[in-house]
Design a protein around this motif. Sequence first.
Motif, short mmCIF file in Angstrom:
data_model
loop_
_atom_site.label_atom_id
_atom_site.label_comp_id
_atom_site.label_asym_id
_atom_site.label_seq_id
_atom_site.Cartn_x
_atom_site.Cartn_y
_atom_site.Cartn_z
N GLU A 1 -4.19 -6.60 1.72
CA GLU A 1 -4.61 -5.21 1.47
C GLU A 1 -5.88 -5.14 0.62
O GLU A 1 -6.72 -4.29 0.85
CB GLU A 1 -3.48 -4.41 0.81
N ASP B 1 -2.02 5.81 7.30
CA ASP B 1 -3.09 4.82 7.41
C ASP B 1 -3.71 4.96 8.81
O ASP B 1 -3.11 5.55 9.72
CB ASP B 1 -2.46 3.42 7.24
N LYS C 1 -9.51 4.64 0.75
CA LYS C 1 -9.09 3.69 -0.28
C LYS C 1 -10.32 2.97 -0.81
O LYS C 1 -11.20 2.66 -0.01
CB LYS C 1 -8.12 2.66 0.32
N MET D 1 0.83 -1.21 0.00
CA MET D 1 0.00 0.00 0.00
C MET D 1 0.86 1.26 0.00
O MET D 1 0.52 2.25 -0.65
CB MET D 1 -0.96 -0.01 1.21
#
Lengths: 120, 162
Positions: B99, A54, A104, A12
């Motif tokens: 993810e 995050d 996201k 990420m």
Amino acid sequence: MKVLVADDSRVMRQIVIRTLRQAGYDWWEISEAADGRAAYEAVLADPPALVLSDWNMPEMTGMELLQALRAAGVDVPFAFVTSEGSTQMRAQAEAAGALFLIAKPFTADIFRETIDPYLE
Amino acid sequence: MTFEMDIETFAGTDPVYVIASEVFAAMVDGEPGHVGLWEGPEPVPVEELHAWVDVAGPMGGRVLLTTERSTAVELTRALLGLGADDAVGDADIVDALGEVANVVGGNVKALVPDPGALTLPEVAGTRPETHPDDLIHALSLDWRGRPLTVSLWRLGQEEMIR
């Protein structure tokens, strides 16, 4: 401009950095932190112009990181890039002093539209 | 809180499909159009990998992503912008699949009224224990000709501790 990207996922972090480049921020000097604790230490050692963090991370969450920085008197501009973008979390982020929250999945356009106003 | 979702209330559009399409278009492929619904019988999976996140709480839920290892490798290459011949390590495969589950899970959580916190993603070769009666929704996807399943499960405290 020094920017710190904090995310426990290396994949990420790579996606965030790639998208920042695509959004036109290829002049940024970007460093990485693998969790909130590492980000906290990195900010204290060399304060960046912006932290993109995050929310859900081991050791120290993004929110704990923001609160710890503010408690230490560090007023670094701070924003979240996280998989959850509920109204409740956006309100929590704003109340804690975050500039914005990008949920996201994101695109280069979303990065540009969200970040550009803070660069002027 | 509850982890209930009435798919019928979304006017015929499967919200999980919409989420998965957005995640793949933005994060994986860089453009829309590479994820569709799987049509016809699914092939017998080889070397499955499972990635999941849980929504905590007394009546929580689990978002589970299941695919073959070879698909997870291709997903990892796409997420990291690697070429077809580039080597991919196990740590990156676990990271990448986790993810994808994390982002899908975070967006599914937004559909649920009054949810609890999202856990960090877990990835394993063994399917996490779930009871068939606890299945809320399952969606079989076709990503570039490769099968990938997203399923939502009702979860009690006991499963979350495991």
